[in-house]
Design a protein around this motif. Structure first.
Motif, mmCIF file in Angstrom:
data_model
loop_
_atom_site.group_PDB
_atom_site.id
_atom_site.type_symbol
_atom_site.label_atom_id
_atom_site.label_comp_id
_atom_site.label_asym_id
_atom_site.label_seq_id
_atom_site.Cartn_x
_atom_site.Cartn_y
_atom_site.Cartn_z
ATOM 1 N N SER A 13 -3.959 -4.558 -1.786
ATOM 2 C CA SER A 13 -3.447 -3.242 -1.401
ATOM 3 C C SER A 13 -3.274 -2.333 -2.611
ATOM 4 O O SER A 13 -3.634 -1.158 -2.580
ATOM 5 C CB SER A 13 -2.096 -3.385 -0.689
ATOM 6 O OG SER A 13 -2.290 -3.819 0.628
ATOM 7 N N ASN A 66 -14.571 2.707 0.928
ATOM 8 C CA ASN A 66 -13.447 2.411 1.807
ATOM 9 C C ASN A 66 -12.404 1.596 1.047
ATOM 10 O O ASN A 66 -12.693 0.488 0.619
ATOM 11 C CB ASN A 66 -13.977 1.648 3.015
ATOM 12 C CG ASN A 66 -12.931 1.466 4.069
ATOM 13 O OD1 ASN A 66 -11.798 1.111 3.762
ATOM 14 N ND2 ASN A 66 -13.296 1.713 5.301
ATOM 15 N N PRO A 67 -11.191 2.113 0.858
ATOM 16 C CA PRO A 67 -10.204 1.415 0.020
ATOM 17 C C PRO A 67 -9.871 0.022 0.519
ATOM 18 O O PRO A 67 -9.839 -0.933 -0.279
ATOM 19 C CB PRO A 67 -8.967 2.320 0.085
ATOM 20 C CG PRO A 67 -9.451 3.628 0.569
ATOM 21 C CD PRO A 67 -10.674 3.380 1.372
ATOM 22 N N ALA A 68 -9.659 -0.117 1.813
ATOM 23 C CA ALA A 68 -9.263 -1.425 2.330
ATOM 24 C C ALA A 68 -10.367 -2.451 2.099
ATOM 25 O O ALA A 68 -10.114 -3.591 1.686
ATOM 26 C CB ALA A 68 -8.933 -1.313 3.817
ATOM 27 N N SER A 74 -2.312 7.594 5.785
ATOM 28 C CA SER A 74 -3.535 6.953 5.305
ATOM 29 C C SER A 74 -3.226 5.689 4.513
ATOM 30 O O SER A 74 -3.953 4.699 4.594
ATOM 31 C CB SER A 74 -4.356 7.928 4.468
ATOM 32 O OG SER A 74 -3.702 8.223 3.270
ATOM 33 N N ALA A 113 0.824 -1.208 0.000
ATOM 34 C CA ALA A 113 0.000 0.000 0.000
ATOM 35 C C ALA A 113 0.854 1.252 0.000
ATOM 36 O O ALA A 113 0.636 2.186 -0.782
ATOM 37 C CB ALA A 113 -0.926 -0.014 1.216
ATOM 38 N N ASP A 125 -14.803 5.198 8.924
ATOM 39 C CA ASP A 125 -13.862 5.915 8.067
ATOM 40 C C ASP A 125 -14.474 7.252 7.664
ATOM 41 O O ASP A 125 -15.563 7.298 7.089
ATOM 42 C CB ASP A 125 -13.566 5.067 6.818
ATOM 43 C CG ASP A 125 -12.749 5.845 5.795
ATOM 44 O OD1 ASP A 125 -11.950 6.694 6.210
ATOM 45 O OD2 ASP A 125 -12.940 5.606 4.596
ATOM 46 N N ALA A 172 -6.603 -1.257 -3.761
ATOM 47 C CA ALA A 172 -7.181 -0.283 -2.837
ATOM 48 C C ALA A 172 -6.611 1.102 -3.076
ATOM 49 O O ALA A 172 -7.346 2.096 -3.179
ATOM 50 C CB ALA A 172 -6.924 -0.719 -1.393
ATOM 51 N N ILE A 173 -5.282 1.188 -3.162
ATOM 52 C CA ILE A 173 -4.645 2.501 -3.270
ATOM 53 C C ILE A 173 -4.762 3.045 -4.699
ATOM 54 O O ILE A 173 -5.184 4.194 -4.903
ATOM 55 C CB ILE A 173 -3.153 2.425 -2.865
ATOM 56 C CG1 ILE A 173 -3.018 1.956 -1.416
ATOM 57 C CG2 ILE A 173 -2.470 3.771 -3.070
ATOM 58 C CD1 ILE A 173 -3.427 2.944 -0.377
ATOM 59 N N LYS A 189 -8.542 4.560 -4.507
ATOM 60 C CA LYS A 189 -8.240 5.870 -3.928
ATOM 61 C C LYS A 189 -7.743 6.865 -4.969
ATOM 62 O O LYS A 189 -8.302 7.952 -5.094
ATOM 63 C CB LYS A 189 -7.203 5.676 -2.827
ATOM 64 C CG LYS A 189 -7.049 6.879 -1.922
ATOM 65 C CD LYS A 189 -6.268 6.509 -0.683
ATOM 66 C CE LYS A 189 -5.214 7.529 -0.417
ATOM 67 N NZ LYS A 189 -4.289 7.112 0.637
ATOM 68 N N THR A 200 -4.510 1.939 5.372
ATOM 69 C CA THR A 200 -5.199 1.099 4.390
ATOM 70 C C THR A 200 -4.513 -0.259 4.282
ATOM 71 O O THR A 200 -5.166 -1.309 4.302
ATOM 72 C CB THR A 200 -5.218 1.796 3.018
ATOM 73 O OG1 THR A 200 -5.897 3.039 3.162
ATOM 74 C CG2 THR A 200 -5.918 0.955 1.981
#
Lengths: 364, 443
Positions: free
Chosen positions: A103, A123-125, A78, A58, A298, A106-107, A111, A82
């Motif tokens: 990861s 929510n990215p995670a 952040s 991440a 979050d 997510a990022i 994001k 995550t």
């Protein structure tokens, strides 16, 4: 004559509350630490490797995208958070490329394609977890037997054991805990002490206590690395509440609405009618505590006002109930939160603050 | 004990830091050798300069005459010679001409006993004219001409007159000291105000962090059998704002875009009431004011009566200079005040304090993107959505921002104070308001 070395010219307010985005992110990460330590204790060093790999993936993704767009955002914490949450949300024995993909997804996708910190709508995670859960269903549901359940033969989580067991079940156990006892779900030695204690308190009041609640609450169950110990996750929230980084609105409305629905409808599957669902069992399984206190709260992906947060929490509870009882997934927390993330702009639109000195048209 | 009332929605609790100066009596600050007197110290049109370079002026002599109704006179704070007319920037962004007066000659008032003047025979109209001539403006910081505020539209009834001794800004104690030391003068000023406004009820609002002032005002009212209701209030910023103090006292909300008179109220700061006393009873124009010099970097904090036009550097020097290097010099309170660029910047009628703040007091951090925490919304006392307004202004959608309540914003700073992303929200509002007003003027 007085002289100044430097003068800072700023606009009001000239003083600030001791808080910053980075402080929020690092505080949440720190509060997850006890649960992370428990995950490593319970599932072995492999769990630590998984978490570190998730975090590294991440943070490196954040760094790389930061280089491209010339924004240095690693220190705001952040991406670290995550990554840590991705690690929390995968099984300990997972092949390492899966959390890495989670990861990065997510990022990079959830994001940064929306503009980086603060602009993502889900929510990215959780999005990373759901992405890999659908893509690699097998590894994402292969659990590790925790250290304290030495003589266990099956490594199913309590929820998945109930869910798969119920397909072929036609008895009337009365509740999930009784059902687990019937199929011989293992308990730790520590759970025996907890059960004895609970029985000494509640049996004089006419309640019967099944063994196993101690394992659920303290985390002697198979599951994702960070989600198993409800107790340690709750310990971490004390600081978050004290610093007012999270408020009670989302967790309480989430748990109350979900618990209420479970209480009303949860018993029927076991032949015990309405208003008999096992709320405690459902609160401490399937990552609900992690979801309600750390994921649904979050800031970026939850509503802005208190009223909005309450609606959001109730919605999360409702969808978690639907998925857990009528869907094909045993847990339902991640999907429920992501579904409610979609509604956040709509909730914000209808739950704005009431302006001072403005009355509704037609009122005097 | 009964729970003290306050305004219900929003607000913050910044560290008060009033202990630095609240027990120090008001002292006369030394007279500056060069006074820099701006001609625009109030809201409304600037005064017109009536002196020229080389003129000899006396203490309290008119040097700027009011131009129009929303304007007040400016007076020479010291006797001396007009040295130059200078264009200066005030910290709040106002650009104005300033009269620089070099100290010379004899004082007419300083150090001399002052007679009180009979005023009971004056009519309300004459008194209001006198306010404008004497340069009386709101001393709480807004500097709105008092004679305008005290001229309610015909047919409106003044139910409440509120003396505002809330002083909710951290650090500042000047009003606190006035209530302790000038109580007789304040109540004499109130008599003048009663004659003008004839309010049905007089309320005296003080926050509970000034128990000695509450006690002093209450016992004065008891001894003199005055019909004044003293109302201690629960401490919360920005309670000193007119709208918030009225909500706390009466439960009524000033309508959006309206004035306190719309709910039958007029509010004046204790400093203003004291200035009214001096103007009416002593015939003394507004040439000095009480202010607090404080902050973690000031060696000896003090409450001073400083002449208008005194440079900031001189007052800081008078307080022993710095104990450590300050990060910022602020004029006004820390929540609404402005940083000073030039230490020659003079004290004006609205300067309630001069603060030298350390890095530990400021607690600045790097700005990040908004993380939608909603803190700004929950603390906004006016029920605005600062996050949305900032975004709209940032996207140049001024019309949308105005529709969302931009013009209600009082720039109290609560949103900026709590923002974890350290976004300059107040600056966004200020910019949006300015551009909107400019666009409206053009249209």
């Amino acid at each position: 004559m007085i002289e100044l070395e430097r003068q800072r010219i700023t606009t009001s307010p000239q003083i600030h509350k001791p808080i910053s985005t980075a402080a929020v992110m690092w505080a949440v990460s720190a509060c997850l630490l006890p649960a992370a330590v428990w995950g490593v204790y319970s599932f072995g060093l492999r769990a630590l490797v998984v978490m570190l790999v998730s975090i590294a993936a991440a943070v490196l993704t954040e760094f790389g995208l930061g280089l491209v767009s010339k924004r240095f955002t690693i220190l705001d914490g952040s991406a670290f958070l995550t990554g840590l949450l991705v690690g929390f949300n995968v099984p300990p024995a997972i092949p390492l490329y899966i959390p890495v993909i989670a990861s990065v997804f997510a990022i990079a996708v959830v994001k940064w394609t929306f503009g980086g910190l603060g602009s993502n709508w889900m929510n990215p995670a959780l999005a990373g977890r759901v992405f890999v859960a659908f893509s690699w269903t097998g590894p994402m549901t292969s659990w590790t037997i925790p250290r304290n359940l030495v003589d266990a033969v099956s490594s199913a989580t309590p929820l998945s054991a109930v869910k798969s067991g119920l397909f072929t079940y036609s008895g009337d156990a009365g509740g999930p805990m009784q059902f687990l006892s019937e199929i011989g779900y293992p308990h730790s030695a520590f759970d025996g002490k907890v059960t004895d204690f609970l029985r000494s308190v509640f049996e004089p009041l006419g309640a019967t206590i099944e063994p196993g609640y101690g394992d659920l609450f303290f985390g002697n169950i198979p599951g994702c690395i960070g989600e198993v110990s409800a107790f340690l996750l709750l310990i971490g929230t004390v600081y978050l509440f004290a610093r007012k980084i999270i408020t009670w609105h989302v967790p309480v409305s989430y748990l109350v609405s979900f618990g209420g629905l479970v209480w009303i409808f949860g018993g029927s599957r076991f032949g015990s009618g309405a208003f008999s669902g096992d709320v405690v069992f459902h609160l401490f399984t399937g990552g609900l505590i992690l979801g309600a206190f750390y994921m649904a709260t979050d800031m970026v992906t939850s509503p802005l006002t208190r009223k909005g947060l309450l609606i959001f929490g109730v919605g999360c509870g409702f969808f978690t109930f639907l998925i857990r009882f009528f869907g094909s997934f045993p847990e339902g927390v991640s999907l429920a939160i992501i579904i409610m993330n979609i509604f956040v702009p709509l909730i914000n639109k209808y739950t704005g603050p009431k302006r001072f000195g403005v009355t509704k048209k037609g009122e005097e | 004990m009964k729970r003290l009332s306050t305004f219900p929605k929003g607000g913050v609790h910044p560290p008060g830091r009033k202990h630095l100066a609240h027990s120090l009596p008001l002292q006369n600050a030394s007279i500056p050798s060069l006074s820099i007197v701006p001609l625009s110290q109030h809201i409304g049109s600037p005064a017109e300069c009536v002196v020229s370079v080389g003129d000899v002026v006396r203490e309290g002599m008119l040097i700027g005459k009011p131009t129009g109704f929303v304007s007040v006179g400016i007076h020479s704070p010291v006797p001396g010679t007009v040295k130059e007319l200078r264009r200066i920037h005030l910290p709040n962004g106002v650009q104005t001409d300033a009269v620089c007066i070099e100290l010379a000659g004899e004082f007419d008032r300083l150090g001399k006993s002052q007679e009180t003047v009979e005023w009971e025979n004056m009519s309300a109209k004459e008194l209001l004219d006198l306010f404008a001539q004497m340069g009386i403006v709101g001393m709480g910081g807004a500097t709105f001409p008092t004679h305008v505020k005290f001229s309610p539209p015909k047919g409106s009834r003044v139910e409440f007159f509120v003396i505002n001794g809330v002083e909710c800004e951290p650090y500042l104690c000047a009003d606190h000291r006035l209530m302790l030391e000038k109580i007789r003068e304040i109540f004499e000023g109130l008599r003048v105000i009663r004659k003008i406004l004839d309010p049905e009820q007089v309320l005296f609002a003080i926050e509970a962090n000034k128990p000695d002032a509450i006690e002093a005002v209450m016992s004065y009212c008891r001894q003199n059998v005055l019909d004044v209701k003293v109302m201690p209030l629960h401490v919360k910023y920005p309670q000193g704002d007119e709208k918030q103090v009225l909500k706390a006292l009466t439960g009524r909300e000033v309508p959006s875009g309206g004035l306190p008179i719309d709910i039958g109220a007029v509010v004046s700061n204790v400093g203003t009431v004291n200035a009214i006393y001096e103007a009416v009873c002593l015939k003394k124009p507004l040439i000095e004011r009480a202010l607090t010099v404080s902050g973690g970097a000031v060696k000896n904090p003090a409450n001073l009566k400083a002449r208008i036009g005194t440079p900031v550097s001189q007052l800081l020097e008078e307080c022993g200079g710095f104990s450590e290097m300050p990060e910022k010099i602020v004029m006004g309170g820390p929540m609404m005040g402005f940083t000073v660029l030039d230490l020659d910047t003079p004290v004006t009628k609205g300067t309630s304090g001069i603060l030298a703040l350390t890095g530990a007091e400021i607690r600045s951090a790097n700005q990040t993107a908004c993380i939608s925490c909603g803190s700004c919304i929950s603390v906004c006392p006016l029920g605005l959505n600062p996050r949305l307004l900032y975004k709209l202004v940032d996207h140049l959608d001024y019309g949308g921002a105005v529709e969302a309540g931009l013009m209600d914003c009082k720039e109290c700073g609560c949103c900026g104070f709590v923002c974890p992303a350290h976004i300059p929200l107040v600056q966004g509002m200020r910019l949006g308001k300015r551009i909107h007003l400019k666009n409206r003027k053009k249209a």
